[in-house]
Design a protein around this motif. Sequence first.
Motif, short mmCIF file in Angstrom:
data_model
loop_
_atom_site.label_atom_id
_atom_site.label_comp_id
_atom_site.label_asym_id
_atom_site.label_seq_id
_atom_site.Cartn_x
_atom_site.Cartn_y
_atom_site.Cartn_z
N ASN A 101 0.88 -1.24 -0.19
CA ASN A 101 0.03 -0.07 0.05
C ASN A 101 0.90 1.41 0.04
OD1 ASN A 101 -2.35 -1.71 0.38
ND2 ASN A 101 -1.94 -1.83 2.41
N ILE A 102 1.00 1.92 -0.99
CA ILE A 102 1.65 3.00 -1.16
C ILE A 102 0.67 4.08 -1.71
CG2 ILE A 102 3.59 4.24 -2.48
CD1 ILE A 102 5.03 1.68 -2.55
N LEU A 103 0.69 5.20 -0.89
CA LEU A 103 -0.01 6.34 -1.22
C LEU A 103 0.36 7.68 -1.29
CD1 LEU A 103 -2.88 5.52 1.63
CD2 LEU A 103 -3.07 4.72 -0.68
N GLU A 104 -0.03 8.67 -2.14
CA GLU A 104 0.23 10.01 -2.13
C GLU A 104 -0.84 10.89 -1.20
OE1 GLU A 104 0.97 11.38 -6.14
OE2 GLU A 104 2.26 9.71 -6.80
N VAL A 105 -0.40 11.62 -0.28
CA VAL A 105 -1.04 12.18 0.48
C VAL A 105 -0.66 13.64 0.74
CG1 VAL A 105 -1.68 9.89 1.85
CG2 VAL A 105 0.42 11.58 2.49
N ALA A 106 -1.59 14.42 1.16
CA ALA A 106 -1.41 16.00 1.53
C ALA A 106 -1.10 16.01 2.89
CB ALA A 106 -2.54 16.96 1.00
N VAL A 107 -0.13 16.93 3.31
CA VAL A 107 0.33 17.03 4.56
C VAL A 107 -0.40 18.65 5.22
CG1 VAL A 107 2.21 17.36 6.28
CG2 VAL A 107 2.60 16.05 4.27
N GLU A 108 -1.40 17.98 6.09
CA GLU A 108 -2.13 19.19 6.35
C GLU A 108 -1.20 19.91 7.64
OE1 GLU A 108 -6.15 18.18 7.89
OE2 GLU A 108 -6.87 18.29 5.80
N SER A 109 -0.63 19.20 8.61
CA SER A 109 0.03 19.89 9.58
C SER A 109 0.96 18.97 10.20
CB SER A 109 -1.01 20.50 10.70
OG SER A 109 -1.84 19.30 11.22
N VAL A 110 2.04 19.58 10.89
CA VAL A 110 2.90 18.88 11.56
C VAL A 110 3.12 19.43 12.86
CG1 VAL A 110 5.44 18.11 11.39
CG2 VAL A 110 3.91 18.28 9.44
N GLY A 111 3.34 18.60 13.95
CA GLY A 111 3.62 19.07 15.44
C GLY A 111 3.33 18.09 16.48
N GLU A 112 4.12 18.15 17.40
CA GLU A 112 4.08 17.03 18.61
C GLU A 112 4.52 15.72 18.21
OE1 GLU A 112 0.46 17.69 20.72
OE2 GLU A 112 1.01 19.76 21.40
N GLY A 113 5.42 15.77 17.33
CA GLY A 113 5.63 14.51 16.68
C GLY A 113 4.74 13.68 15.86
N ARG A 114 3.68 14.18 15.33
CA ARG A 114 2.76 13.76 14.64
C ARG A 114 2.68 14.59 13.17
NH1 ARG A 114 -1.08 10.18 16.79
NH2 ARG A 114 -0.13 9.48 18.68
N ALA A 115 2.29 14.00 12.09
CA ALA A 115 1.97 14.69 10.68
C ALA A 115 0.45 14.16 10.48
CB ALA A 115 2.72 14.15 9.84
N ARG A 116 -0.26 15.17 10.27
CA ARG A 116 -1.74 14.92 9.78
C ARG A 116 -1.61 14.93 8.31
NH1 ARG A 116 -6.13 12.62 12.14
NH2 ARG A 116 -8.10 13.67 11.41
N LEU A 117 -2.49 13.89 7.80
CA LEU A 117 -2.39 13.58 6.37
C LEU A 117 -3.80 13.41 5.98
CD1 LEU A 117 0.52 10.86 6.62
CD2 LEU A 117 0.81 13.37 6.24
N ARG A 118 -3.83 13.67 4.58
CA ARG A 118 -5.00 13.50 3.82
C ARG A 118 -4.94 12.82 2.53
NH1 ARG A 118 -9.89 15.51 5.40
NH2 ARG A 118 -8.88 16.98 7.23
N THR A 119 -5.83 11.71 2.55
CA THR A 119 -6.01 10.99 1.17
C THR A 119 -6.56 11.69 0.12
OG1 THR A 119 -8.10 10.10 1.58
CG2 THR A 119 -6.02 8.87 2.70
N GLY A 120 -6.41 11.30 -1.07
CA GLY A 120 -7.13 11.86 -2.06
C GLY A 120 -8.66 12.22 -2.19
N ASP A 121 -9.24 11.19 -1.41
CA ASP A 121 -10.64 11.49 -1.49
C ASP A 121 -11.07 12.49 -0.17
OD1 ASP A 121 -10.06 9.43 0.10
OD2 ASP A 121 -11.92 8.26 0.03
#
Length: 354
Positions: free
Chosen positions: A239-259
């Motif tokens: 499973n390999i996905l291209e995602v958008a990175v919404e935010s980064v902080g406190e050791g986490r990255a919030r990611l969003r799929t194409g849908d």
Amino acid sequence: MRGAVRIEAVRKSYGEVTALDGVSLDVQPGEFLTLLGPSGCGKTTLLRLIAGFEAPDSGRILISGRDVSGLPPYERPVNTVFQHYALFPHRTVAGNVAFGLEARRLSRRQLDARVAGALETVRLSDLGHRRPDQLSGGQRQRVALARALVLEPEVLLLDEPMAALDVKLRQQMQLEVKNLQERLQTTFLFVTHDQDEALVMSDRIAVMNQGRLEQVDRTEALYQRPRSRFTADFLGVRNILEVAVESVGEGRARLRTGDGQAFDGIDDGGFRAGGSAIVGLRPERLSLEGERGENVVSGTLEDEIYLGDRTEWQVRVGPALLRVAESAASGRERRRGEPVSVRFRPEAVLRLDP
């Protein structure tokens, strides 16, 4: 130092085809290192350069600290086990093993003792009188190993020696060869295109792609944290996905799929808010049931791949198709078109370089 191999910026081309493009690699004494990659990636070419069967266009090859780049094969402290073993059909097992020693002018007593020791090492002491056509595939492989090891090389090169064996015998021989290497503490440099074989046998793995090294790492580290998209795909990250990175902080990255579905990944320092990223998810780290982690994305079952001990479901999540592994013991019936929730932990998300 004995048994160490150093490859320094080695290049090799065949006409307009570049087989090796500036490869540098260090192999430690007594290490089992595997060159892993698809056909045509340059792994066998690199092995042939180390053996002396071909010469590099540029760069150096050092064995035990000595530059061997200009030496013929017979002057290098290495021996090679080939894919098809290359045994002499008219010689007995003992005769095949003795062949390389015969040029060294040993006494008959010394030669017989060395041959007997090599056959004992590979557990063929009682078959020295047989000919190769009277042996099984696994036994012929052991003869090829004994013939190479009897010369006491500082480095043993193995070019896909198990490719012709059936699955069950191949799995057995993988363990035997690894155990043999651990007993002898000889440097083994092994070539294969089989990722499972590489993971079972190796101390470290060097993944190759188009004449370059993609990643060199210890087996567990390579499996857990492949760095590039190619390495991840070759090591079973389906499973390999291209995602958008919404935010980064406190050791986490919030990611969003194409849908538009969001989930978290652990930030390794490579995510950039407002940018895009490539991430990987192993099928066995995803779940269709229970509360396996904080991340949940919704999808639809498209297909079933039955693998005996497990089933891999193909789940459509927007434009992406995810594989999710489920134990056969769960016994749950599912149907195509059924809506499902895919669950996983942030730690399961692998950030990959393009």
